[in-house]
Design an enzyme around this catalytic site. Structure first.
Site, PDB file in Angstrom:
ATOM      1  N   ASP A  61       0.871  -1.176   0.000  1.00 12.75           N
ATOM      2  CA  ASP A  61       0.000   0.000   0.000  1.00 12.75           C
ATOM      3  C   ASP A  61       0.912   1.231   0.000  1.00 12.75           C
ATOM      4  OD1 ASP A  61      -1.589  -2.199   0.940  1.00 12.75           O
ATOM      5  OD2 ASP A  61      -3.007  -0.796   1.861  1.00 12.75           O
ATOM      6  N   LYS A  82      -7.157   3.278  -2.939  1.00 10.34           N
ATOM      7  CA  LYS A  82      -7.490   3.305  -1.507  1.00 10.34           C
ATOM      8  C   LYS A  82      -7.765   4.735  -1.070  1.00 10.34           C
ATOM      9  CE  LYS A  82      -5.100   2.217   2.875  1.00 10.34           C
ATOM     10  NZ  LYS A  82      -3.890   1.573   3.431  1.00 10.34           N
ATOM     11  N   LYS A 113     -10.332   0.078  -1.865  1.00 10.32           N
ATOM     12  CA  LYS A 113     -10.149  -0.174  -0.436  1.00 10.32           C
ATOM     13  C   LYS A 113     -10.534   1.087   0.328  1.00 10.32           C
ATOM     14  CE  LYS A 113      -6.654  -1.106   3.142  1.00 10.32           C
ATOM     15  NZ  LYS A 113      -5.267  -1.561   3.420  1.00 10.32           N
TER      16      LYS A 113
END
EC number: 4.1.2.4
Length: 230
Positions: free
Chosen positions: A96, A160, A189
């Site tokens: 991430d 995300k 996400k």
């Protein structure tokens, strides 16, 4: 996405998060044990403890996820690519990374695409999942759309919403906007401020397929109780 998930399916969407600067080994041992016990998808940690957590989870299906350029995104592309590569060598299953928000604000979309391409390429070469953190609290809708349009071309696994360290976290309208923009090519996400089942449910219904939270246990226990009642 209509909410028709079992408790186990919801748990498997949770990235169980420990990103505190002062976290000790005992805290990582606890978060890994909890993730394994509850069937969470991943432990979300900074890159330094990756090898330690990977060893703890070597007999588990739980992924180890490394946060790269975290939480500000203000390191060079080369630095982020090196950090991601190092984390993968140490056992990370997922990456991430935080985009360079300043360059996005400068309108430098070529930089954002180059950065995304560099990190996603390393992840793809190693069969590792990649997630692009936009940090939506600092962005206009136009900027969010611009990054998601780049993601449609570059093909990370996820875009995300947030780090959880900015001025705001996941917003339902942002999840919807991101999902509408990336379509079926990329998943979404939601992370930041997801602390109860109602919020988790709303994020999933808006299109999120992964949830980053340090409150996964509370969310799953709350859902278990609701399922029992019904």
């Amino acid at each position: 996405m209509t909410f028709q998930l079992s408790v186990a399916e919801l748990a498997n969407m949770v990235d169980h998060t420990l990103l505190k600067a002062d976290a000790k080994k005992a805290a990582f041992e606890k978060v890994c044990q909890e993730a394994d016990e509850y069937g969470f998808k991943m432990v979300a940690i900074n890159s330094a403890p990756v090898a330690f957590c990977k060893e703890l989870l070597k007999e588990s299906s739980v992924h180890v996820g490394a946060a790269i350029g975290f939480p500000l995104g203000q390191t060079t592309i080369a630095t982020k690519v090196f950090e991601a590569t190092d984390a993968i060598k140490n056992g990370a299953d997922e990456i991430d990374y935080v985009i360079n928000i300043g360059e996005l604000k400068n309108g430098n979309l070529a930089y954002i695409e180059q950065e995304m391409t560099g990190i996603v390429s390393v992840c793809q070469a190693n069969n590792i999942l990649s997630k692009v953190i936009l940090e939506n609290c600092y962005l206009t809708d136009e900027e969010k759309i611009a990054v998601c349009e780049i993601a449609k071309r570059v093909k990370p696994n996820f875009v995300k919403t947030s780090t959880g360290f900015g001025t705001g976290g996941a917003m339902i309208e942002d999840v919807r906007l991101m999902k509408e923009t990336v379509g079926a090519d990329v998943k979404v996400k939601a992370a930041g401020g997801i602390r109860d089942f109602a919020t988790a449910k709303a994020m999933v219904e808006a299109g999120a397929e992964r949830l980053g939270t340090s409150a996964g246990i509370q969310i799953i226990n709350e859902y278990k109780a609701l399922v029992k009642e019904s």
